[in-house]
Design an enzyme around this catalytic site. Structure first.
Site, PDB file in Angstrom:
ATOM      1  N   HIS A   1     -81.085  27.756  -3.080  1.00 25.60           N
ATOM      2  CA  HIS A   1     -81.941  27.071  -1.821  1.00 25.60           C
ATOM      3  C   HIS A   1     -82.510  27.466  -0.829  1.00 25.60           C
ATOM      4  O   HIS A   1     -83.813  26.186  -0.189  1.00 25.60           O
ATOM      5  CB  HIS A   1     -80.029  27.156  -1.352  1.00 25.60           C
ATOM      6  CG  HIS A   1     -78.698  26.960  -2.021  1.00 25.60           C
ATOM      7  ND1 HIS A   1     -77.709  27.269  -1.934  1.00 25.60           N
ATOM      8  CD2 HIS A   1     -78.641  25.582  -2.683  1.00 25.60           C
ATOM      9  CE1 HIS A   1     -76.947  27.103  -3.363  1.00 25.60           C
ATOM     10  NE2 HIS A   1     -76.978  25.448  -3.150  1.00 25.60           N
TER      11      HIS A   1
ATOM     12  N   LYS B   1     -64.229  20.122  -5.321  1.00 22.35           N
ATOM     13  CA  LYS B   1     -65.510  21.386  -5.685  1.00 22.35           C
ATOM     14  C   LYS B   1     -65.107  22.259  -5.385  1.00 22.35           C
ATOM     15  O   LYS B   1     -64.606  23.506  -6.103  1.00 22.35           O
ATOM     16  CB  LYS B   1     -66.657  21.487  -5.593  1.00 22.35           C
ATOM     17  CG  LYS B   1     -67.557  20.798  -6.403  1.00 22.35           C
ATOM     18  CD  LYS B   1     -69.106  21.191  -5.792  1.00 22.35           C
ATOM     19  CE  LYS B   1     -69.921  20.945  -6.773  1.00 22.35           C
ATOM     20  NZ  LYS B   1     -71.268  21.583  -6.953  1.00 22.35           N
TER      21      LYS B   1
ATOM     22  N   ARG C   1     -82.795  21.860 -10.942  1.00 24.68           N
ATOM     23  CA  ARG C   1     -83.484  22.907 -11.763  1.00 24.68           C
ATOM     24  C   ARG C   1     -83.585  22.520 -13.433  1.00 24.68           C
ATOM     25  O   ARG C   1     -84.581  22.580 -13.422  1.00 24.68           O
ATOM     26  CB  ARG C   1     -82.234  24.075 -12.485  1.00 24.68           C
ATOM     27  CG  ARG C   1     -81.769  24.809 -10.301  1.00 24.68           C
ATOM     28  CD  ARG C   1     -80.648  24.755  -9.933  1.00 24.68           C
ATOM     29  NE  ARG C   1     -79.116  24.028 -10.501  1.00 24.68           N
ATOM     30  CZ  ARG C   1     -78.691  23.742  -9.328  1.00 24.68           C
ATOM     31  NH1 ARG C   1     -77.317  25.151  -9.063  1.00 24.68           N
ATOM     32  NH2 ARG C   1     -78.069  23.080  -8.916  1.00 24.68           N
TER      33      ARG C   1
ATOM     34  N   SER D   1     -75.155  29.050  -7.083  1.00 23.04           N
ATOM     35  CA  SER D   1     -73.476  29.533  -6.285  1.00 23.04           C
ATOM     36  C   SER D   1     -73.097  30.062  -7.139  1.00 23.04           C
ATOM     37  O   SER D   1     -72.126  31.010  -7.248  1.00 23.04           O
ATOM     38  CB  SER D   1     -73.185  28.610  -5.335  1.00 23.04           C
ATOM     39  OG  SER D   1     -74.401  27.368  -4.347  1.00 23.04           O
TER      40      SER D   1
HETATM   41  P1  ADP Z   1     -74.098  20.216  -5.065  1.00 22.94           P
HETATM   42  O1  ADP Z   1     -72.703  20.661  -4.794  1.00 22.94           O
HETATM   43  O2  ADP Z   1     -74.104  18.835  -4.704  1.00 22.94           O
HETATM   44  O3  ADP Z   1     -74.359  20.392  -6.040  1.00 22.94           O
HETATM   45  P2  ADP Z   1     -75.375  23.031  -4.422  1.00 22.94           P
HETATM   46  O4  ADP Z   1     -74.756  23.629  -3.365  1.00 22.94           O
HETATM   47  O5  ADP Z   1     -74.599  23.400  -5.575  1.00 22.94           O
HETATM   48  O6  ADP Z   1     -74.745  21.135  -3.765  1.00 22.94           O
HETATM   49  O7  ADP Z   1     -77.040  22.481  -4.798  1.00 22.94           O
HETATM   50  C1  ADP Z   1     -77.619  21.758  -3.612  1.00 22.94           C
HETATM   51  C2  ADP Z   1     -79.169  21.369  -4.008  1.00 22.94           C
HETATM   52  O8  ADP Z   1     -79.224  22.183  -4.330  1.00 22.94           O
HETATM   53  C3  ADP Z   1     -78.933  20.676  -5.406  1.00 22.94           C
HETATM   54  O9  ADP Z   1     -79.933  19.740  -5.511  1.00 22.94           O
HETATM   55  C4  ADP Z   1     -79.346  21.738  -6.473  1.00 22.94           C
HETATM   56  O10 ADP Z   1     -79.629  21.080  -7.713  1.00 22.94           O
HETATM   57  C5  ADP Z   1     -79.813  22.566  -5.871  1.00 22.94           C
HETATM   58  N1  ADP Z   1     -80.326  23.780  -5.958  1.00 22.94           N
HETATM   59  C6  ADP Z   1     -79.008  24.285  -6.479  1.00 22.94           C
HETATM   60  N2  ADP Z   1     -79.699  26.096  -6.867  1.00 22.94           N
HETATM   61  C7  ADP Z   1     -81.014  25.729  -6.892  1.00 22.94           C
HETATM   62  C8  ADP Z   1     -81.708  26.911  -7.088  1.00 22.94           C
HETATM   63  N3  ADP Z   1     -82.389  27.935  -8.227  1.00 22.94           N
HETATM   64  N4  ADP Z   1     -83.243  25.292  -8.116  1.00 22.94           N
HETATM   65  C9  ADP Z   1     -83.889  24.430  -7.468  1.00 22.94           C
HETATM   66  N5  ADP Z   1     -82.382  23.710  -6.636  1.00 22.94           N
HETATM   67  C10 ADP Z   1     -81.239  24.050  -6.691  1.00 22.94           C
END
Ligand code: ADP
Length: 169
Positions: free
Chosen positions: A19, A43, A99, A137
């Site tokens: 992030h 979630k 990703r 996460s």
């Molecule tokens: P959500 O529940 O909205 O997916 P997340 O916190 O899991 O929330 O992710 C928020 C955004 O950050 C999403 O677009 C996710 O693909 C991106 N993201 C999370 N980790 C990574 C990473 N390691 N590399 C690139 N993008 C990421």
């Protein structure tokens, strides 16, 4: 002058180096970045909304001290439709991270729906640097639960916060 405001929405349960990498890249693209921390009760997050917001704010202080932020940044929780949150904050773009191929289907559906809801708001996809591309996460919570070392993937205070949860259970 016309300022571009972007929203980076996510669950941030918890915020990871993946992030953070996306946030510092996004700050090169927009003048102001709003990090929208989604309530996302469906979630069943490990951390409460307040805890997640606090962790993001602490990490933002760290990024700003490291001078990794090129734009203004604000952290705001939200519990409504993303596109309404974006409009209310006068933003023009939604930032999402991509990703592996596995993210694509869901992100494609979300971006298409948001475009249908408001054709003036664009979604921009960014990729993290390769060493952070695989981080999620959920994987971090899983590794921590079994006592693995998560220090390369989250900030030190997020790590302490996760450890404190496992020590109290
Ligand atoms: P959500 O529940 O909205 O997916 P997340 O916190 O899991 O929330 O992710 C928020 C955004 O950050 C999403 O677009 C996710 O693909 C991106 N993201 C999370 N980790 C990574 C990473 N390691 N590399 C690139 N993008 C990421």
């Amino acid at each position: 002058m016309h300022r571009i405001i972007g929203v980076y929405p996510g669950t941030f349960d918890p915020i990871t180096c993946g992030h953070l990498d996306i946030i510092s890249r996004a700050s090169q693209v927009v003048d102001k970045l709003i990090i929208g921390v989604a309530h996302n009760a469906n979630k069943s997050p490990l951390f409460s909304l307040e805890e997640r917001v606090l962790m993001v704010k602490q990490d933002m202080e760290f990024l700003q001290k490291k001078s990794s932020m090129r734009s203004e940044v604000e952290v705001i929780p939200f519990n409504n439709l993303l596109i309404d949150f974006v409009i209310r904050n006068h933003a023009k773009v939604i930032i999402r991270g991509l990703r592996a191929v596995s993210d694509f289907e869901h992100e494609f559906q979300m971006a298409s729906m948001n475009l249908r809801l408001n054709s003036q708001i664009e979604t921009i996809f960014l990729m993290a640097t390769d060493k952070y591309q695989f981080i999620s996460s959920s994987m971090i919570k899983e590794v921590a639960r079994f006592g693995g070392d998560i220090s390369p993937f989250v900030s030190s205070h997020v790590m302490d916060k996760i450890k404190s949860i496992h020590q109290s259970t």
